[in-house]
Design a protein around this motif. Structure first.
Motif, PDB file in Angstrom:
ATOM      1  N   SER A   1      40.614  62.676  57.721  1.00 28.60           N
ATOM      2  CA  SER A   1      39.371  62.117  58.263  1.00 28.60           C
ATOM      3  C   SER A   1      38.498  61.525  57.158  1.00 28.60           C
ATOM      4  CB  SER A   1      38.585  63.187  59.025  1.00 28.60           C
ATOM      5  OG  SER A   1      39.295  63.593  60.167  1.00 28.60           O
ATOM      6  N   LEU A   2      38.435  62.210  56.016  1.00 30.47           N
ATOM      7  CA  LEU A   2      37.644  61.693  54.892  1.00 30.47           C
ATOM      8  C   LEU A   2      38.236  60.394  54.356  1.00 30.47           C
ATOM      9  CD1 LEU A   2      36.944  65.012  52.964  1.00 30.47           C
ATOM     10  CD2 LEU A   2      35.299  63.675  54.275  1.00 30.47           C
ATOM     11  N   VAL A   3      39.558  60.331  54.223  1.00 27.67           N
ATOM     12  CA  VAL A   3      40.203  59.100  53.745  1.00 27.67           C
ATOM     13  C   VAL A   3      39.992  57.974  54.751  1.00 27.67           C
ATOM     14  CG1 VAL A   3      42.428  58.011  53.190  1.00 27.67           C
ATOM     15  CG2 VAL A   3      41.888  60.293  52.289  1.00 27.67           C
ATOM     16  N   ALA A   4      40.115  58.278  56.028  1.00 29.61           N
ATOM     17  CA  ALA A   4      39.903  57.255  57.057  1.00 29.61           C
ATOM     18  C   ALA A   4      38.479  56.708  56.996  1.00 29.61           C
ATOM     19  CB  ALA A   4      40.191  57.837  58.448  1.00 29.61           C
ATOM     20  N   ARG A   5      37.500  57.573  56.806  1.00 24.82           N
ATOM     21  CA  ARG A   5      36.105  57.111  56.696  1.00 24.82           C
ATOM     22  C   ARG A   5      35.906  56.262  55.440  1.00 24.82           C
ATOM     23  NH1 ARG A   5      32.073  58.606  59.840  1.00 24.82           N
ATOM     24  NH2 ARG A   5      32.455  60.227  61.360  1.00 24.82           N
ATOM     25  N   THR A   6      36.476  56.719  54.337  1.00 27.50           N
ATOM     26  CA  THR A   6      36.312  56.004  53.073  1.00 27.50           C
ATOM     27  C   THR A   6      36.918  54.605  53.149  1.00 27.50           C
ATOM     28  OG1 THR A   6      36.368  58.107  51.880  1.00 27.50           O
ATOM     29  CG2 THR A   6      36.765  56.113  50.586  1.00 27.50           C
ATOM     30  N   THR A   7      38.040  54.474  53.843  1.00 27.38           N
ATOM     31  CA  THR A   7      38.731  53.185  53.939  1.00 27.38           C
ATOM     32  C   THR A   7      38.338  52.405  55.192  1.00 27.38           C
ATOM     33  OG1 THR A   7      40.623  54.208  55.067  1.00 27.38           O
ATOM     34  CG2 THR A   7      40.730  54.034  52.651  1.00 27.38           C
TER      35      THR A   7
ATOM     36  N   GLU B   1      46.028  56.018  49.703  1.00 31.07           N
ATOM     37  CA  GLU B   1      45.405  54.936  50.473  1.00 31.07           C
ATOM     38  C   GLU B   1      44.212  54.306  49.739  1.00 31.07           C
ATOM     39  OE1 GLU B   1      46.146  53.495  53.603  1.00 31.07           O
ATOM     40  OE2 GLU B   1      48.039  54.552  53.389  1.00 31.07           O
ATOM     41  N   GLY B   2      44.360  54.110  48.431  1.00 32.59           N
ATOM     42  CA  GLY B   2      43.289  53.486  47.655  1.00 32.59           C
ATOM     43  C   GLY B   2      42.112  54.396  47.392  1.00 32.59           C
ATOM     44  N   CYS B   3      42.320  55.712  47.521  1.00 33.59           N
ATOM     45  CA  CYS B   3      41.257  56.692  47.305  1.00 33.59           C
ATOM     46  C   CYS B   3      41.703  57.756  46.316  1.00 33.59           C
ATOM     47  CB  CYS B   3      40.905  57.398  48.620  1.00 33.59           C
ATOM     48  SG  CYS B   3      40.269  56.323  49.903  1.00 33.59           S
TER      49      CYS B   3
END
Length: 122
Positions: free
Chosen positions: A48-54, A98-100
């Protein structure tokens, strides 16, 4: 506002599986701290954090298995429960996904921030 381990202040923006999600505007970072007695949602919160960041849906992300062994990650998380303390982080696990930049601390803190100059995969 909550102070995180990086010294920044975060604003609560959401909840995922009972875990509060925060945004640190100054560091352009998303942050969560999973309570010591609730380590189960770590993979869901991480995605969820990665999805929000990207700015993407969790289902659009590449399989986490492309960069880290989820079983090993779960063993790392299970170790938190066995360590007997939630006060001091004794270990950190970091990887790029994912770029994070993703960092998971033994304290239960998960920090996700965009890699400077890298766009996440489309």
């Amino acid at each position: 506002m909550v102070r995180n381990e990086r010294g920044g202040h975060t604003r609560r923006i959401d909840t995922v599986d009972g875990t509060a999600i925060y945004r640190d505007e100054r560091h352009e970072t998303y942050y969560a701290r999973i309570p010591f007695d609730q380590r189960d949602p770590v993979l869901t919160v991480l995605l969820s954090l990665v999805a929000r960041t990207t700015d993407r849906d969790r289902l659009e992300l590449a399989p986490l298995t492309d960069v880290v062994d989820p079983d090993a990650l779960e063993r790392f998380v299970a170790h938190w429960a066995d360590s007997g303390t939630d006060d001091e982080p004794v270990a950190r696990l970091s990887f790029t996904y994912e770029g994070c930049d993703v960092t998971i601390s033994a304290s239960g803190e998960i920090v996700v921030s965009p890699v400077d100059g890298v766009s996440p995969p489309e």
